[in-house]
Design an enzyme around this catalytic site. Sequence first.
Site, PDB file in Angstrom:
ATOM      1  N   GLY A   1       0.866  -1.256   0.142  1.00  0.00           N
ATOM      2  CA  GLY A   1       0.024  -0.097   0.010  1.00  0.00           C
ATOM      3  C   GLY A   1       0.790   1.187  -0.054  1.00  0.00           C
ATOM      4  O   GLY A   1       1.798   1.431   0.836  1.00  0.00           O
ATOM      5  N   GLY A   2       0.445   2.208  -0.793  1.00  0.00           N
ATOM      6  CA  GLY A   2       1.316   3.423  -0.923  1.00  0.00           C
ATOM      7  C   GLY A   2       0.354   4.726  -0.849  1.00  0.00           C
ATOM      8  O   GLY A   2       0.697   5.638  -1.478  1.00  0.00           O
ATOM      9  N   GLY A   3      -0.367   4.704   0.006  1.00  0.00           N
ATOM     10  CA  GLY A   3      -0.948   5.781   0.657  1.00  0.00           C
ATOM     11  C   GLY A   3      -0.157   6.239   1.387  1.00  0.00           C
ATOM     12  O   GLY A   3       0.812   5.997   1.795  1.00  0.00           O
TER      13      GLY A   3
ATOM     14  N   ALA B   1       0.128   6.173   4.973  1.00  0.00           N
ATOM     15  CA  ALA B   1       0.607   5.222   5.838  1.00  0.00           C
ATOM     16  C   ALA B   1       1.798   4.384   5.147  1.00  0.00           C
ATOM     17  O   ALA B   1       2.980   4.246   5.766  1.00  0.00           O
ATOM     18  CB  ALA B   1      -0.438   4.352   6.374  1.00  0.00           C
TER      19      ALA B   1
ATOM     20  N   HIS C   1     -20.142  10.072   7.157  1.00  0.00           N
ATOM     21  CA  HIS C   1     -19.737  11.271   7.221  1.00  0.00           C
ATOM     22  C   HIS C   1     -20.974  12.350   7.195  1.00  0.00           C
ATOM     23  O   HIS C   1     -21.718  11.834   6.358  1.00  0.00           O
ATOM     24  CB  HIS C   1     -18.815  11.912   6.057  1.00  0.00           C
ATOM     25  CG  HIS C   1     -18.246  13.110   6.205  1.00  0.00           C
ATOM     26  ND1 HIS C   1     -18.967  14.270   6.038  1.00  0.00           N
ATOM     27  CD2 HIS C   1     -16.897  13.253   6.568  1.00  0.00           C
ATOM     28  CE1 HIS C   1     -18.048  15.562   6.301  1.00  0.00           C
ATOM     29  NE2 HIS C   1     -16.924  14.889   6.711  1.00  0.00           N
TER      30      HIS C   1
ATOM     31  N   ARG D   1     -18.656  14.131  14.049  1.00  0.00           N
ATOM     32  CA  ARG D   1     -19.417  13.608  13.043  1.00  0.00           C
ATOM     33  C   ARG D   1     -20.650  12.784  13.381  1.00  0.00           C
ATOM     34  O   ARG D   1     -21.673  12.668  12.628  1.00  0.00           O
ATOM     35  CB  ARG D   1     -18.513  12.659  12.301  1.00  0.00           C
ATOM     36  CG  ARG D   1     -17.425  13.645  11.509  1.00  0.00           C
ATOM     37  CD  ARG D   1     -16.492  12.910  11.013  1.00  0.00           C
ATOM     38  NE  ARG D   1     -15.573  14.164  10.167  1.00  0.00           N
ATOM     39  CZ  ARG D   1     -14.633  13.796   9.346  1.00  0.00           C
ATOM     40  NH1 ARG D   1     -14.140  12.727   9.277  1.00  0.00           N
ATOM     41  NH2 ARG D   1     -13.731  14.664   8.902  1.00  0.00           N
TER      42      ARG D   1
ATOM     43  N   HIS E   1     -17.999   6.776   5.358  1.00  0.00           N
ATOM     44  CA  HIS E   1     -16.841   7.590   5.347  1.00  0.00           C
ATOM     45  C   HIS E   1     -15.312   6.791   5.656  1.00  0.00           C
ATOM     46  O   HIS E   1     -14.235   7.077   4.886  1.00  0.00           O
ATOM     47  CB  HIS E   1     -16.793   8.740   5.801  1.00  0.00           C
ATOM     48  CG  HIS E   1     -15.735   9.627   5.587  1.00  0.00           C
ATOM     49  ND1 HIS E   1     -15.360  10.206   4.593  1.00  0.00           N
ATOM     50  CD2 HIS E   1     -15.108  10.398   6.520  1.00  0.00           C
ATOM     51  CE1 HIS E   1     -14.394  11.033   4.444  1.00  0.00           C
ATOM     52  NE2 HIS E   1     -14.140  11.211   5.952  1.00  0.00           N
TER      53      HIS E   1
ATOM     54  N   GLU F   1      -5.598   3.444   7.985  1.00  0.00           N
ATOM     55  CA  GLU F   1      -6.889   3.357   8.082  1.00  0.00           C
ATOM     56  C   GLU F   1      -7.243   1.724   8.524  1.00  0.00           C
ATOM     57  O   GLU F   1      -8.140   1.343   8.982  1.00  0.00           O
ATOM     58  CB  GLU F   1      -7.628   3.920   6.834  1.00  0.00           C
ATOM     59  CG  GLU F   1      -9.090   3.694   6.961  1.00  0.00           C
ATOM     60  CD  GLU F   1     -10.049   4.574   6.122  1.00  0.00           C
ATOM     61  OE1 GLU F   1      -9.421   5.341   5.535  1.00  0.00           O
ATOM     62  OE2 GLU F   1     -11.268   4.192   5.969  1.00  0.00           O
TER      63      GLU F   1
ATOM     64  N   ARG G   1     -13.801   8.805  14.919  1.00  0.00           N
ATOM     65  CA  ARG G   1     -12.529   9.561  14.393  1.00  0.00           C
ATOM     66  C   ARG G   1     -12.930  11.158  14.479  1.00  0.00           C
ATOM     67  O   ARG G   1     -13.952  11.492  13.849  1.00  0.00           O
ATOM     68  CB  ARG G   1     -12.084   9.215  13.332  1.00  0.00           C
ATOM     69  CG  ARG G   1     -10.874   9.935  12.609  1.00  0.00           C
ATOM     70  CD  ARG G   1     -10.349   9.370  11.454  1.00  0.00           C
ATOM     71  NE  ARG G   1     -11.152   9.604  10.240  1.00  0.00           N
ATOM     72  CZ  ARG G   1     -11.257  10.556   9.606  1.00  0.00           C
ATOM     73  NH1 ARG G   1     -10.504  11.647   9.879  1.00  0.00           N
ATOM     74  NH2 ARG G   1     -12.158  10.743   8.354  1.00  0.00           N
TER      75      ARG G   1
HETATM   76  C1  FAD Z   1     -13.151  12.018   0.696  1.00  0.00           C
HETATM   77  C2  FAD Z   1     -12.308  12.004   1.973  1.00  0.00           C
HETATM   78  C3  FAD Z   1     -11.797  12.900   2.574  1.00  0.00           C
HETATM   79  C4  FAD Z   1     -11.000  12.795   3.622  1.00  0.00           C
HETATM   80  N1  FAD Z   1     -10.262  13.768   4.216  1.00  0.00           N
HETATM   81  C5  FAD Z   1      -9.589  13.732   5.463  1.00  0.00           C
HETATM   82  C6  FAD Z   1      -9.030  14.730   6.209  1.00  0.00           C
HETATM   83  O1  FAD Z   1      -9.215  16.067   5.511  1.00  0.00           O
HETATM   84  N2  FAD Z   1      -8.231  14.478   7.004  1.00  0.00           N
HETATM   85  C7  FAD Z   1      -7.891  13.395   7.622  1.00  0.00           C
HETATM   86  O2  FAD Z   1      -7.022  13.352   8.535  1.00  0.00           O
HETATM   87  N3  FAD Z   1      -8.458  12.239   6.861  1.00  0.00           N
HETATM   88  C8  FAD Z   1      -9.197  12.206   5.907  1.00  0.00           C
HETATM   89  N4  FAD Z   1      -9.811  11.345   5.308  1.00  0.00           N
HETATM   90  C9  FAD Z   1      -9.238   9.919   5.905  1.00  0.00           C
HETATM   91  C10 FAD Z   1      -7.992   9.642   5.005  1.00  0.00           C
HETATM   92  O3  FAD Z   1      -8.050  10.309   3.855  1.00  0.00           O
HETATM   93  C11 FAD Z   1      -7.697   8.157   5.033  1.00  0.00           C
HETATM   94  O4  FAD Z   1      -8.205   7.631   6.042  1.00  0.00           O
HETATM   95  C12 FAD Z   1      -6.313   7.837   4.693  1.00  0.00           C
HETATM   96  O5  FAD Z   1      -5.689   8.790   3.649  1.00  0.00           O
HETATM   97  C13 FAD Z   1      -5.959   6.591   4.553  1.00  0.00           C
HETATM   98  O6  FAD Z   1      -4.576   6.507   4.167  1.00  0.00           O
HETATM   99  P1  FAD Z   1      -3.831   4.861   4.170  1.00  0.00           P
HETATM  100  O7  FAD Z   1      -2.496   5.499   3.655  1.00  0.00           O
HETATM  101  O8  FAD Z   1      -4.467   4.350   5.393  1.00  0.00           O
HETATM  102  O9  FAD Z   1      -4.622   4.158   2.743  1.00  0.00           O
HETATM  103  P2  FAD Z   1      -4.714   4.691   1.254  1.00  0.00           P
HETATM  104  O10 FAD Z   1      -4.435   6.095   1.056  1.00  0.00           O
HETATM  105  O11 FAD Z   1      -6.385   4.377   0.940  1.00  0.00           O
HETATM  106  O12 FAD Z   1      -3.865   3.780   0.298  1.00  0.00           O
HETATM  107  C14 FAD Z   1      -3.949   2.406   0.602  1.00  0.00           C
HETATM  108  C15 FAD Z   1      -3.003   1.729  -0.231  1.00  0.00           C
HETATM  109  O13 FAD Z   1      -2.969   0.581  -0.585  1.00  0.00           O
HETATM  110  C16 FAD Z   1      -3.024   0.052  -1.658  1.00  0.00           C
HETATM  111  N5  FAD Z   1      -3.525  -1.307  -1.755  1.00  0.00           N
HETATM  112  C17 FAD Z   1      -5.126  -1.407  -1.271  1.00  0.00           C
HETATM  113  N6  FAD Z   1      -5.282  -2.915  -1.321  1.00  0.00           N
HETATM  114  C18 FAD Z   1      -4.083  -3.625  -1.840  1.00  0.00           C
HETATM  115  C19 FAD Z   1      -3.950  -4.811  -2.303  1.00  0.00           C
HETATM  116  N7  FAD Z   1      -4.469  -5.895  -1.991  1.00  0.00           N
HETATM  117  N8  FAD Z   1      -2.647  -5.146  -2.914  1.00  0.00           N
HETATM  118  C20 FAD Z   1      -1.761  -4.002  -3.025  1.00  0.00           C
HETATM  119  N9  FAD Z   1      -1.843  -2.887  -2.501  1.00  0.00           N
HETATM  120  C21 FAD Z   1      -3.245  -2.600  -2.048  1.00  0.00           C
HETATM  121  C22 FAD Z   1      -3.612   0.987  -2.640  1.00  0.00           C
HETATM  122  O14 FAD Z   1      -3.209   0.859  -4.040  1.00  0.00           O
HETATM  123  C23 FAD Z   1      -3.106   2.112  -2.180  1.00  0.00           C
HETATM  124  O15 FAD Z   1      -1.740   2.852  -2.507  1.00  0.00           O
HETATM  125  C24 FAD Z   1     -10.834  11.391   4.173  1.00  0.00           C
HETATM  126  C25 FAD Z   1     -11.210  10.277   3.569  1.00  0.00           C
HETATM  127  C26 FAD Z   1     -12.017  10.511   2.420  1.00  0.00           C
HETATM  128  C27 FAD Z   1     -12.731   9.350   1.809  1.00  0.00           C
END
Ligand code: FAD
Lengths: 595, 248
Positions: free
Chosen positions: A12-14, A16, A238, A299, A365, A389, A399
Amino acid sequence: MANADIRVSVIGGGLAGLMTTIKIAEQGHRVDLFSLVPVRRSHSVCAQGGINGAVNTKGEGDSPLVHFDDTIYGGDFLANQPPVRAMCEMAPAIIYMFDRMGVPFSRTAEGLIDFRRFGGTKHHRTAFAGASTGQQLLYALDEQVRRFEVEGLVTKYEWWEFLSAVLDDNQVCRGLTAMNLRTLEVKAFPSDAIVMATGGVGSIFGKSTNSVICTGSAQAALYQQGVKYANGEFIQVHPTAIPGEDKLRLMSESARGEGGRVWVPKKQGDERDPSSIPESERWYFLEEKYPAYGNLVPRDIATREIFQACLDGYGVGGGNMVYLDLTHIPAETLDRKLGAILEIYEKFVGDDPRHTPMKIFPGMHYTMGGIWVDYDQMTNVPGVFAVGECDYSIHGANRLGANSLLSCIYAGIVTGKAAVNHATGAGRGETLNGLHEAELKRQVAINEKLKNQRGPENAYSLHEEMGKWMTDHVTVVRYNKKLEETDAKLQELIERFDGIDINEKIYWATQALPHARQLYNMLLLARAITLGALNRNESRGAHYKPDFPARNDEQFLKTTIATYSREGPEFSYEPVDISQIKPRPRKYDVDKKAS
Amino acid sequence: MADTVRLKIKRQDGPDTSARWEEFEVPHRKGENLLTCLMDIQKNPVTADGKPTTPVVWESNCLEEVCGACTMVINGRVRQGCTALVDKIEQPIKVEPMTKFPVVRDLMVDRSRMFESLKKVHAWIDIDGTHDLGPGPRVAPDVQQTRYVLSTCMTCGCCLEACPQINPRSQFIGAAALNQVRLFNEHPSGALHKDVRLEAIMDDGGISDCGNAQNCVQVCPKNIPLTDSIAALYRETTWYGLFSWLKR
Ligand SMILES: Cc1cc2nc3c(=O)[nH]c(=O)nc-3n(C[C@H](O)[C@H](O)[C@H](O)COP(=O)(O)OP(=O)(O)OC[C@H]3O[C@@H](n4cnc5c(N)ncnc54)[C@H](O)[C@@H]3O)c2cc1C
Ligand code: SF4
């Protein structure tokens, strides 16, 4: 280069996953980084509002301890307190780190980072970059990871889907299997530790504010391999989403933070144009019921109030919508502070929110629940870590806005160290062996079965059905009878899954086969979420049962843990560490008394 | 308004196979976008004349025009599928993959060259590390506002698709990558490595390949002032060239 012989995989490249990757690479270790999509397109780009850190540049007496208290209180005391405190203490440094990476945070006249107010707090604590903070933060990390890629420390596997962990006889992780989403080749990768950073589960609810790739499938795959799933029933809805045919688009909390007011016409079914309804005939129900926080209640409360107003027949035109009104704020101010999100509304709805009140309704959300982890972010399976997440820690039962991006970074920082420590101690996974071979075979067999299976069912239609049931019965308001029916429905869908035909003969770059695999996993996780909700006979944070309207600390101040079995999820409970802030009733109609 | 939507979609099974057109008719819903139609086809992969086919393959994630994934050519115009509101475009809606990138399958193309360009132009700030070193340099609000707009580029590829200088034989990195150079060079600590980025774009495929057609700025969905960025870089590279010549 130190200990170049260990190998860690990050899935995962979000935010985190990228933070974890950077922390490991900074220590001189190699990282294999897997993602469904180019990491720069991960769901984190969607975050609009901002990231919290008690920097107290507004002289309001804010501090990490107040932030800590807000987070615990907002989460209705279900979060273990030590990691939350550690996160809040680290928050200012995290914001400064992004500042040094060049994130264009909005500025004050003096050139300092500006902060805004979000729900569930009385302080200006949220740093923001225009109205696309998540995008800006993700890009900053993506850029640093690219730098390590050029240096040869990071190898990206974009367009690869994680399928499962490779576990040895002692249930210790030795690697993973993944599928190339172009060729559908399934491959085993040896690894001394794997870090799951796979994000949210929105797709289980069909339409949500999440990206369509947020399926929770990876979490569900691990759950089937014995990884514990915690507090799954805590799903944040949300309050202000824009209903759409393909998805629910978020209207960020910052719209309320910058002064947006929620109202409905006092007269039920009033058909008048909103601008011709005089002040005296508008019901600002949040401001009326919660004078201390007004439109900025957390929320879960805003969601339930909006939901209830519509249920009682006060929705706009009698439907499921209320007004979120910004028209009293000068257009230039709106453009400067909320430009991008207002553009979203304009683009997808066609009305200009500077002059016409927006119409919004609650939408699924965020998942507070997720993979169970200890304070080092490690799951119950040694060598498997989880961050962001997809892990359950930090947010408890609800949250607070702008705390998620922060928790992603905090978890990444903790895990960067912990995963390397573990890998250094366990380092034996470098070579492929029989374990990897066996797991590979198991995964290939699943693909072959799906390719050859014929029947009357369509996976996308089953998915839609699941989403509808989950949204109708496992979001804002929960009744035990409906939860039981939903579980029965999910079991029926699992049976019907064997009758699906993926309608595909060409396997190159097909999305049909990966989708079918994800659907099966989602169905299993949906059961854990639904039954977790059924078992929790109280109301706490985002989990609300009209038949059990009060929080019940005596019986339910505990973490739900779902463990997979063939017969269905098995539940156990774990006490919550409340050593630092004693639970007190959560009320937003009066000022919170921080302890 | 008709209660169905007609679509003409260019299909291609793989990078080396030939393309064909298929027509579809799907239910119409008020306010929907093009991607909703593609989702309908997934649920019922049958062409307008009743022939079973495979679900259409396309790329999409956020559906909010911020991830950049769902770029395609719709009725001859390059744009994102998520913002293509069906009620606002002519039918049958003609949908094709972008032409400046290799097709993977159907509407999905391979944009990896864009990410490679980011490596070439040193599109990052050389921080000393992620440990706590206090805040970054102060930034004036107007500088922040300029940079913010530049920084919203979602690597969608519209500007490359529209650019006459981009073709299979050219090495031109395109407007998106050039814009990144300006983004980093305008940051106080990014400016410390200004020269590395300027040198990168003075190389083959760099700024001198821009033909000044100005198509990029017209198609950019984020309204990034791409031609301003390129003009600014022209000045910078000219000065830099002159200066390094004088130093010799
Ligand atoms: C519309 C919206 C607005 C938001 N606004 C805010 C805000 O203002 N402030 C705040 O704090 N939070 C906010 N949030 C929450 C926050 O954006 C997310 O909780 C957070 O970005 C999650 O990041 P992450 O790194 O955990 O996962 P993600 O960014 O979802 O990344 C997941 C990664 O995992 C990879 N992946 C998934 N499954 C697999 C698999 N099986 N194999 C390989 N790769 C996989 C994907 O390709 C991706 O790279 C918001 C959420 C939404 C929906
Ligand atoms: S500069 Fe604009 S058109 Fe070009 S890739 Fe970035 S967002 Fe797309």
